[in-house]
Scaffold this motif. Structure first.
Motif, PDB file in Angstrom:
ATOM      1  N   TYR A  58       0.813  -1.215   0.000  1.00  0.00           N
ATOM      2  CA  TYR A  58       0.000   0.000   0.000  1.00  0.00           C
ATOM      3  C   TYR A  58       0.848   1.267   0.000  1.00  0.00           C
ATOM      4  O   TYR A  58       0.792   2.078  -0.924  1.00  0.00           O
ATOM      5  N   GLU A  59       1.655   1.478   1.039  1.00  0.00           N
ATOM      6  CA  GLU A  59       2.429   2.721   1.120  1.00  0.00           C
ATOM      7  C   GLU A  59       3.670   2.684   0.244  1.00  0.00           C
ATOM      8  O   GLU A  59       4.140   3.730  -0.219  1.00  0.00           O
ATOM      9  N   ASN A  60       4.230   1.490   0.000  1.00  0.00           N
ATOM     10  CA  ASN A  60       5.376   1.421  -0.901  1.00  0.00           C
ATOM     11  C   ASN A  60       4.980   1.746  -2.337  1.00  0.00           C
ATOM     12  O   ASN A  60       5.772   2.343  -3.080  1.00  0.00           O
ATOM     13  N   TRP A  61       3.803   1.367  -2.727  1.00  0.00           N
ATOM     14  CA  TRP A  61       3.310   1.713  -4.056  1.00  0.00           C
ATOM     15  C   TRP A  61       3.069   3.213  -4.161  1.00  0.00           C
ATOM     16  O   TRP A  61       3.518   3.877  -5.097  1.00  0.00           O
ATOM     17  N   ARG A  62       2.384   3.774  -3.195  1.00  0.00           N
ATOM     18  CA  ARG A  62       1.926   5.153  -3.279  1.00  0.00           C
ATOM     19  C   ARG A  62       2.987   6.165  -2.861  1.00  0.00           C
ATOM     20  O   ARG A  62       3.401   7.015  -3.650  1.00  0.00           O
ATOM     21  N   THR A  63       3.431   6.067  -1.611  1.00  0.00           N
ATOM     22  CA  THR A  63       4.390   7.054  -1.103  1.00  0.00           C
ATOM     23  C   THR A  63       5.766   6.883  -1.735  1.00  0.00           C
ATOM     24  O   THR A  63       6.398   7.863  -2.132  1.00  0.00           O
ATOM     25  N   VAL A  64       6.241   5.640  -1.813  1.00  0.00           N
ATOM     26  CA  VAL A  64       7.603   5.402  -2.276  1.00  0.00           C
ATOM     27  C   VAL A  64       7.723   5.508  -3.785  1.00  0.00           C
ATOM     28  O   VAL A  64       8.538   6.276  -4.310  1.00  0.00           O
ATOM     29  N   MET A  65       6.924   4.728  -4.513  1.00  0.00           N
ATOM     30  CA  MET A  65       7.110   4.639  -5.954  1.00  0.00           C
ATOM     31  C   MET A  65       6.346   5.716  -6.717  1.00  0.00           C
ATOM     32  O   MET A  65       6.922   6.477  -7.493  1.00  0.00           O
ATOM     33  N   ILE A  66       5.049   5.809  -6.517  1.00  0.00           N
ATOM     34  CA  ILE A  66       4.231   6.725  -7.320  1.00  0.00           C
ATOM     35  C   ILE A  66       4.574   8.179  -7.054  1.00  0.00           C
ATOM     36  O   ILE A  66       4.515   9.010  -7.971  1.00  0.00           O
ATOM     37  N   TYR A  67       4.953   8.505  -5.818  1.00  0.00           N
ATOM     38  CA  TYR A  67       5.348   9.884  -5.525  1.00  0.00           C
ATOM     39  C   TYR A  67       6.875  10.061  -5.538  1.00  0.00           C
ATOM     40  O   TYR A  67       7.446  10.682  -6.424  1.00  0.00           O
ATOM     41  N   GLN A  68       7.562   9.512  -4.553  1.00  0.00           N
ATOM     42  CA  GLN A  68       8.961   9.905  -4.353  1.00  0.00           C
ATOM     43  C   GLN A  68       9.908   9.440  -5.455  1.00  0.00           C
ATOM     44  O   GLN A  68      10.786  10.190  -5.886  1.00  0.00           O
ATOM     45  N   PHE A 142       9.863   7.830  12.960  1.00  0.00           N
ATOM     46  CA  PHE A 142       9.381   9.211  13.053  1.00  0.00           C
ATOM     47  C   PHE A 142      10.152  10.151  12.134  1.00  0.00           C
ATOM     48  O   PHE A 142       9.582  11.111  11.605  1.00  0.00           O
ATOM     49  N   GLN A 143      11.452   9.902  11.954  1.00  0.00           N
ATOM     50  CA  GLN A 143      12.168  10.774  11.025  1.00  0.00           C
ATOM     51  C   GLN A 143      11.591  10.658   9.624  1.00  0.00           C
ATOM     52  O   GLN A 143      11.438  11.644   8.912  1.00  0.00           O
ATOM     53  N   ARG A 144      11.263   9.442   9.225  1.00  0.00           N
ATOM     54  CA  ARG A 144      10.671   9.222   7.919  1.00  0.00           C
ATOM     55  C   ARG A 144       9.359  10.002   7.785  1.00  0.00           C
ATOM     56  O   ARG A 144       9.105  10.651   6.769  1.00  0.00           O
ATOM     57  N   ILE A 145       8.538   9.982   8.818  1.00  0.00           N
ATOM     58  CA  ILE A 145       7.234  10.652   8.762  1.00  0.00           C
ATOM     59  C   ILE A 145       7.399  12.169   8.705  1.00  0.00           C
ATOM     60  O   ILE A 145       6.786  12.852   7.880  1.00  0.00           O
ATOM     61  N   THR A 146       8.225  12.716   9.590  1.00  0.00           N
ATOM     62  CA  THR A 146       8.379  14.169   9.599  1.00  0.00           C
ATOM     63  C   THR A 146       9.083  14.673   8.342  1.00  0.00           C
ATOM     64  O   THR A 146       8.808  15.776   7.873  1.00  0.00           O
ATOM     65  N   ASP A 147       9.961  13.866   7.760  1.00  0.00           N
ATOM     66  CA  ASP A 147      10.622  14.270   6.527  1.00  0.00           C
ATOM     67  C   ASP A 147       9.656  14.307   5.348  1.00  0.00           C
ATOM     68  O   ASP A 147       9.909  15.011   4.364  1.00  0.00           O
ATOM     69  N   ILE A 148       8.571  13.577   5.428  1.00  0.00           N
ATOM     70  CA  ILE A 148       7.575  13.591   4.354  1.00  0.00           C
ATOM     71  C   ILE A 148       6.575  14.725   4.532  1.00  0.00           C
ATOM     72  O   ILE A 148       6.216  15.410   3.570  1.00  0.00           O
ATOM     73  N   TYR A 149       6.128  14.970   5.780  1.00  0.00           N
ATOM     74  CA  TYR A 149       5.026  15.915   5.991  1.00  0.00           C
ATOM     75  C   TYR A 149       5.427  17.199   6.708  1.00  0.00           C
ATOM     76  O   TYR A 149       4.724  18.205   6.584  1.00  0.00           O
ATOM     77  N   GLY A 150       6.497  17.196   7.477  1.00  0.00           N
ATOM     78  CA  GLY A 150       6.876  18.392   8.233  1.00  0.00           C
ATOM     79  C   GLY A 150       6.465  18.276   9.679  1.00  0.00           C
ATOM     80  O   GLY A 150       6.831  17.329  10.378  1.00  0.00           O
ATOM     81  N   ASN A 443      15.610   3.390  -1.799  1.00  0.00           N
ATOM     82  CA  ASN A 443      15.364   3.996  -0.487  1.00  0.00           C
ATOM     83  C   ASN A 443      14.931   5.432  -0.755  1.00  0.00           C
ATOM     84  O   ASN A 443      15.638   6.397  -0.432  1.00  0.00           O
ATOM     85  N   GLU A 444      13.768   5.557  -1.368  1.00  0.00           N
ATOM     86  CA  GLU A 444      13.348   6.860  -1.890  1.00  0.00           C
ATOM     87  C   GLU A 444      13.046   7.873  -0.804  1.00  0.00           C
ATOM     88  O   GLU A 444      13.127   9.081  -1.033  1.00  0.00           O
ATOM     89  N   TYR A 445      12.694   7.428   0.398  1.00  0.00           N
ATOM     90  CA  TYR A 445      12.509   8.358   1.509  1.00  0.00           C
ATOM     91  C   TYR A 445      13.777   9.180   1.722  1.00  0.00           C
ATOM     92  O   TYR A 445      13.733  10.408   1.848  1.00  0.00           O
ATOM     93  N   GLU A 446      14.903   8.497   1.765  1.00  0.00           N
ATOM     94  CA  GLU A 446      16.163   9.185   2.036  1.00  0.00           C
ATOM     95  C   GLU A 446      16.662   9.949   0.825  1.00  0.00           C
ATOM     96  O   GLU A 446      17.212  11.048   0.954  1.00  0.00           O
ATOM     97  N   TYR A 448      14.890  11.421  -1.472  1.00  0.00           N
ATOM     98  CA  TYR A 448      14.078  12.637  -1.590  1.00  0.00           C
ATOM     99  C   TYR A 448      14.452  13.653  -0.515  1.00  0.00           C
ATOM    100  O   TYR A 448      14.601  14.851  -0.791  1.00  0.00           O
ATOM    101  N   ALA A 449      14.654  13.181   0.711  1.00  0.00           N
ATOM    102  CA  ALA A 449      14.990  14.099   1.805  1.00  0.00           C
ATOM    103  C   ALA A 449      16.356  14.738   1.581  1.00  0.00           C
ATOM    104  O   ALA A 449      16.516  15.959   1.746  1.00  0.00           O
ATOM    105  N   ASN A 450      17.358  13.952   1.224  1.00  0.00           N
ATOM    106  CA  ASN A 450      18.696  14.518   1.072  1.00  0.00           C
ATOM    107  C   ASN A 450      18.774  15.450  -0.132  1.00  0.00           C
ATOM    108  O   ASN A 450      19.523  16.441  -0.114  1.00  0.00           O
ATOM    109  N   TRP A 451      18.002  15.170  -1.180  1.00  0.00           N
ATOM    110  CA  TRP A 451      17.963  16.095  -2.320  1.00  0.00           C
ATOM    111  C   TRP A 451      17.399  17.445  -1.899  1.00  0.00           C
ATOM    112  O   TRP A 451      17.933  18.497  -2.274  1.00  0.00           O
ATOM    113  N   ARG A 452      16.349  17.431  -1.099  1.00  0.00           N
ATOM    114  CA  ARG A 452      15.769  18.711  -0.644  1.00  0.00           C
ATOM    115  C   ARG A 452      16.745  19.476   0.237  1.00  0.00           C
ATOM    116  O   ARG A 452      16.793  20.708   0.198  1.00  0.00           O
TER     117      ARG A 452
END
Length: 512
Positions: A58-68, A142-150, A443-446, A448-452
């Motif tokens: 569910y979240e790997n499809w949407r948050t990881v692949m389709i978005y990040q 929690f770092q993963r969550i706050t890095d996505i939403y603030g 590891n698209e969470y990281e 995306y975060a490091n690029w920003r």
């Protein structure tokens, strides 16, 4: 892994019995909380939360692949439901991580840390290692969550069962980040080889406390460096503590979790379930292919990793798909793209990286080496940045073996790559940023975060019709639409403090 799945099922049954059984001989003992199971093996919860954090399809499809993955231009897709490289809004996709994290593993991790806290009356002090690992893993989550939403619920999150706080406040990221670093410092100090070891119930390091300590300090290094532009003094402090404490020293320390091909759900790799390789085809979602940005960067550097990563069905040379196109507009870039068969000329990812039984990687030794090189360039650490760059590139090219031994890059190819792509201190930020981006594929969470944080690699945004960002790469994902109604006080306070709930709103650590 199947044994763990059986244990998880047994745990659920045990909880059901604990919650529903009634002892008529002791009804008068009203001081006993009937909602609390008298004995729960913390190892069950530890294993389950580790799998939960790796994530479902569910979240790997949407948050990881389709978005990040497509925003960061590792992948590209023509299907319009892959909204990430078109900067479109889909509420359920944007909310996917939030929905899974807060409903599932955040409350379980908070509970695990609580029932193993050696300072609390009635808890078994020998469970201190479960407590320390729970706190480390909670920081990661929690770092993963706050890095996505603030700004997100943090200090009181996951405590609905403990104190019935079902609508926790959203905490400022400026307060979350220092606490994350402090938690790691405390947890690393609690690990104790003389106390009960979780052993095989720890699906990441198998109870190796030295590796957990290295991971805690490596994660502290990541967290410290994330604050580099907004709180440099605090960042320098924790970067120094992390390096002194002892970070990863080889690929043997990589933080990842192994998966199995079944049963369906969290036992499987969530990204693997997205692709669902059947031995011949990707049978669930075959839209995501390697991005032209990523492939071209590797081609320009004669990167030996590309041969391992790219799979072209038609057997041709690696070729990346540009971001920001759909099935109709792609002909403006590629006039030959007149049918879906043309996609077989483009690079899909090698199936060995995205099988249902593939590991999920959370942090690597290569990332640590690149961060240490950056710390040296910032005068926050001593040493030779070029040596750490070389070690990081070498580790990044060797780390593919966690997926399959056949993916190892030859030593001679690594030596040739480093000779052709030497470290240049005058361009350290670009060079390290690009290598970090390459090393964090999947590891698209990281990534995306490091690029920003760094602005590297320099990506060319798209301007797809109807996009939400005026043609700029999103800086965050949006809160779930239901939050404004379900937790209006918390949601409204966060928006007032952080900025409008838009893809373009920057969070605390994300500054130009």
């Amino acid at each position: 892994m199947k044994t763990i799945y059986i244990k998880i099922t047994a745990l659920c049954l045990m909880l059901m019995v604990s919650f529903n059984a009634c002892n008529t001989d002791n009804l008068a003992e009203l001081n006993v909380d009937p909602r609390v199971a008298s004995e729960i093996d913390p190892g069950f919860i530890l294993a389950y939360t580790q799998l939960q954090t790796s994530g479902e399809r569910y979240e790997n499809w949407r948050t990881v692949m389709i978005y990040q993955s497509v925003m960061i231009q590792h992948f590209a897709a023509l299907a319009t439901y892959w909204v990430g490289d078109k900067y479109l809004h889909n509420d359920s996709y944007s909310a996917a991580l939030w929905d899974r994290a807060y409903v599932n593993y955040i409350k379980d991790l908070v509970n695990l840390a609580d029932i193993t806290d050696p300072t609390k009356e009635g808890n078994d002090p020998s469970n201190v290692n479960y407590h320390a690992i729970a706190r480390i893993w909670k920081v990661f989550a929690f770092q993963r969550i706050t890095d996505i939403y603030g700004d997100v619920p943090y200090f009181d999150a996951g405590k609905g069962f403990i104190d019935q706080n079902f609508f926790p406040a959203y905490d400022p990221q400026e307060e979350i980040y220092p606490d994350l670093a402090n938690e790691l410092e405390i947890a690393a100090g609690l690990l104790d080889a003389a106390q009960t070891n979780p052993g095989s119930q720890d699906l990441i390091y198998g109870g190796d406390l030295d590796k957990w300590r290295k991971f805690a300090y490596s994660l502290m290094l990541r967290i410290g460096m994330r604050m580099s532009k907004v709180a440099p003094s605090l960042a320098e402090e924790y970067v120094g503590k992390a390096i002194a404490g002892g970070v990863m020293t080889s690929n043997e320390d990589i933080c990842f979790i192994s998966h199995t091909d079944g049963p369906a759900g969290i036992n499987r790799n969530g990204i693997g379930e997205v692709f669902n390789w059947d031995g011949t085809n990707y049978t669930n979602d075959d839209q995501g292919v390697l991005s032209k940005t990523f492939v071209d960067w590797m081609v320009a550097g004669n990167d030996p990793r590309l041969e391992k990563l790219s799979w072209v069905r038609n057997g041709g040379e690696p070729m990346g798909l540009p971001n920001g196109y759909d099935g109709n507009t792609i002909e403006n870039f590629d006039p030959l793209y007149t049918s879906s068969a043309r996609r077989d000329d483009y690079s899909r990812i090698n199936p060995l990286f995205v099988l249902r039984e593939s590991p999920m990687v959370f942090q690597t030794y290569a990332e640590v080496e690149f961060l240490i090189a950056e710390a040296i360039e910032r005068d926050w650490a001593s040493g030779n940045a070029a040596e750490h760059y070389n070690a990081g590139v070498t580790a990044a090219m060797k780390q593919f073996t966690v997926y399959d031994a056949s993916l190892e890059v030859a030593d001679a190819d690594i030596v040739a790559y480093l000779a052709a792509n030497p470290y240049n201190s005058a361009e350290w930020d670009r060079i390290l940023g690009e290598q970090y981006w390459a090393a964090t594929l999947l590891n698209e969470y990281e990534a995306y975060a490091n690029w920003r944080r760094t602005g590297f690699p320099v990506l060319t945004p798209v301007n797809y019709p109807g996009n939400q960002t005026n043609g700029t790469i999103p800086r965050r994902l949006r809160y779930p639409g239901a939050e404004a109604a379900n937790n209006p006080e918390g949601y409204n306070a966060a928006v007032a403090r952080q900025g409008l709930d838009l893809y373009t709103t920057r969070m605390w650590w994300d500054v130009e």
